[in-house]
Scaffold this motif. Structure first.
Motif, short mmCIF file in Angstrom:
data_model
loop_
_atom_site.label_atom_id
_atom_site.label_comp_id
_atom_site.label_asym_id
_atom_site.label_seq_id
_atom_site.Cartn_x
_atom_site.Cartn_y
_atom_site.Cartn_z
N ARG A 45 0.83 -1.21 0.00
CA ARG A 45 0.00 0.00 0.00
C ARG A 45 0.86 1.26 0.00
NH1 ARG A 45 -3.27 1.50 -1.26
NH2 ARG A 45 -4.80 2.25 0.24
N ALA A 46 2.05 1.20 0.64
CA ALA A 46 2.94 2.35 0.67
C ALA A 46 3.64 2.55 -0.67
CB ALA A 46 3.97 2.20 1.78
N ALA A 47 4.07 1.44 -1.29
CA ALA A 47 4.83 1.53 -2.55
C ALA A 47 3.95 1.84 -3.74
CB ALA A 47 5.60 0.22 -2.78
N THR A 48 2.72 1.31 -3.73
CA THR A 48 1.79 1.49 -4.86
C THR A 48 0.40 1.79 -4.31
OG1 THR A 48 1.56 -0.92 -4.91
CG2 THR A 48 3.07 0.07 -6.52
N PRO A 49 0.18 2.99 -3.83
CA PRO A 49 -1.11 3.30 -3.18
C PRO A 49 -2.31 3.21 -4.11
CG PRO A 49 0.23 5.28 -3.46
CD PRO A 49 1.11 4.11 -3.76
N GLN A 50 -2.07 3.16 -5.42
CA GLN A 50 -3.18 3.11 -6.37
C GLN A 50 -3.76 1.71 -6.52
OE1 GLN A 50 0.00 3.19 -7.12
NE2 GLN A 50 0.45 2.32 -9.14
N VAL A 51 -3.05 0.66 -6.09
CA VAL A 51 -3.51 -0.71 -6.32
C VAL A 51 -4.38 -1.19 -5.17
CG1 VAL A 51 -1.35 -1.16 -7.55
CG2 VAL A 51 -1.62 -1.95 -5.19
N ASP A 52 -5.13 -2.25 -5.44
CA ASP A 52 -5.87 -2.96 -4.39
C ASP A 52 -5.12 -4.23 -4.05
OD1 ASP A 52 -7.74 -0.99 -4.63
OD2 ASP A 52 -9.38 -2.28 -5.27
N VAL A 53 -5.21 -4.65 -2.81
CA VAL A 53 -4.57 -5.89 -2.35
C VAL A 53 -5.66 -6.92 -2.07
CG1 VAL A 53 -3.16 -6.95 -0.55
CG2 VAL A 53 -2.64 -4.63 -1.33
N VAL A 54 -5.43 -8.14 -2.55
CA VAL A 54 -6.38 -9.23 -2.33
C VAL A 54 -5.63 -10.38 -1.66
CG1 VAL A 54 -8.12 -10.74 -3.33
CG2 VAL A 54 -7.61 -8.54 -4.42
N VAL A 55 -5.93 -10.65 -0.41
CA VAL A 55 -5.31 -11.76 0.31
C VAL A 55 -6.12 -13.01 0.04
CG1 VAL A 55 -4.64 -12.66 2.57
CG2 VAL A 55 -4.46 -10.20 2.11
N LEU A 56 -5.44 -14.06 -0.44
CA LEU A 56 -6.09 -15.33 -0.75
C LEU A 56 -5.68 -16.33 0.33
CD1 LEU A 56 -4.92 -15.37 -4.50
CD2 LEU A 56 -7.06 -14.41 -3.62
N ASP A 57 -6.47 -16.41 1.38
CA ASP A 57 -6.07 -17.24 2.52
C ASP A 57 -6.69 -18.62 2.48
OD1 ASP A 57 -4.59 -17.43 5.07
OD2 ASP A 57 -6.61 -17.83 5.83
N ASP A 58 -5.84 -19.64 2.58
CA ASP A 58 -6.29 -21.03 2.53
C ASP A 58 -6.61 -21.57 3.93
OD1 ASP A 58 -6.11 -21.09 -0.18
OD2 ASP A 58 -4.43 -22.50 -0.30
N ASN A 59 -7.46 -20.80 4.66
CA ASN A 59 -7.91 -21.23 5.99
C ASN A 59 -6.73 -21.51 6.92
OD1 ASN A 59 -9.89 -21.81 7.90
ND2 ASN A 59 -10.02 -23.96 7.34
N SER A 60 -5.80 -20.55 6.98
CA SER A 60 -4.59 -20.70 7.80
C SER A 60 -4.93 -20.90 9.27
CB SER A 60 -3.72 -19.45 7.68
OG SER A 60 -3.31 -19.22 6.36
N PRO A 61 -4.42 -21.97 9.88
CA PRO A 61 -4.72 -22.21 11.31
C PRO A 61 -4.02 -21.23 12.25
CG PRO A 61 -3.25 -23.89 10.45
CD PRO A 61 -3.71 -23.10 9.26
N ASP A 62 -3.05 -20.45 11.74
CA ASP A 62 -2.32 -19.53 12.61
C ASP A 62 -2.98 -18.16 12.73
OD1 ASP A 62 -1.77 -18.37 10.16
OD2 ASP A 62 0.38 -18.12 10.55
N GLY A 63 -4.16 -17.98 12.10
CA GLY A 63 -4.87 -16.72 12.23
C GLY A 63 -4.56 -15.69 11.17
N THR A 64 -3.88 -16.10 10.09
CA THR A 64 -3.58 -15.15 9.02
C THR A 64 -4.85 -14.51 8.46
OG1 THR A 64 -1.61 -16.42 8.37
CG2 THR A 64 -2.52 -14.89 6.74
#
Length: 255
Positions: A32-51
């Motif tokens: 977000r700091a380097a490219t504030p114009q983009v959107d970020v999409v986190v693709l989480d595979d049901n991480s048991p560590d709370g990601t």
């Protein structure tokens, strides 16, 4: 080759995660700091560590962060395919692949996006072209990567120096031109599969040098099964490609 008439307006940076609680807030913040114009999409595979929960918190605080919760760990390829589908459905002009562990530096993303803006259908962040490098990799790891990419280049006749790299930008038109429903590569061979489809489809593929940094936190997902999958699949594709060339060369062969 696809035709481009306008610069990229909406870009989705896809970050697949499985047990990346140590890294996810850090890497999303850097993007977000380097490219504030983009959107970020986190693709989480049901991480048991709370990601996933951390990602949800980030999304709640920032409308340019999104989370796709997946039912479980199904491999890198399945995660990215889900991300591509989401980006296309939501009208993005390009989708970026980026690891969550910091090995792909968000600060280098502007140069990849610039190459896509200049007309590339697929931009590969390359470790193995002039200007590219790796940090904190032992010599044997570098040798395996270099030799693996050389084998891919020779076996498939693919004019790329780093077909296994996972830092890349796809234009939406390029993704639509590929038959993504037939992609069944699960591990890191997915990267070779997608590059091979782009080359065979006549798309413009450009390599941009990057500095790849080995992860410092968390555990690597690379293992022997991933390497074996890649070797088997690349060898099979090479044989199928050569047989196809022979068939087309025979009298009455299809074009």
């Amino acid at each position: 080759m696809t035709q481009h008439t306008a610069p990229l307006q909406r870009v989705a940076v896809l970050i697949p995660t499985y047990n990346e609680a140590e890294n996810i807030e850090w890497i999303v913040g850097r993007v977000r700091a380097a490219t504030p114009q983009v959107d970020v999409v986190v693709l989480d595979d049901n991480s048991p560590d709370g990601t996933g929960e951390i990602a949800d918190r980030l999304a709640a605080a920032d409308p340019q962060v999104h989370v796709l919760h997946r039912k479980g760990k199904e491999g890198l390829g399945r995660a990215y395919l889900a991300g591509f589908a989401w980006a296309l459905e939501n009208g993005y002009d390009a989708a970026v692949e980026m690891d969550a562990d910091g090995s792909h530096q968000p600060e280098q993303l502007p140069r990849l996006l610039a190459a896509a803006d200049a007309g590339a259908d697929l931009v590969l962040g390359s470790r193995w072209i002039p200007g590219g490098s790796v940090v904190n990799w032992p010599v044997d790891r570098q040798l395996i990567s270099r030799l693996g990419n050389l084998y891919i280049k020779i076996a498939l006749g693919m004019p790329l120096n780093d077909a296994t790299g996972g830092y890349r930008v796809y234009r939406a038109e390029a993704l639509r031109s590929m038959d993504l429903t037939t992609v069944d590569s699960v591990g890191y061979c997915f990267q070779v599969d997608m590059a091979w489809r782009a080359v065979r489809g006549g798309l413009r593929v450009v390599e941009v040098p990057i500095e790849f940094i080995e992860r410092e936190r968390g555990n690597s997902k690379m293992n022997g099964d991933i390497v074996r999958e890649s070797l088997v699949r690349v060898s099979r594709w090479a044989v199928e490609h050569r047989l196809g060339q022979v068939r087309r060369a025979l009298p009455g062969g299809s074009a």
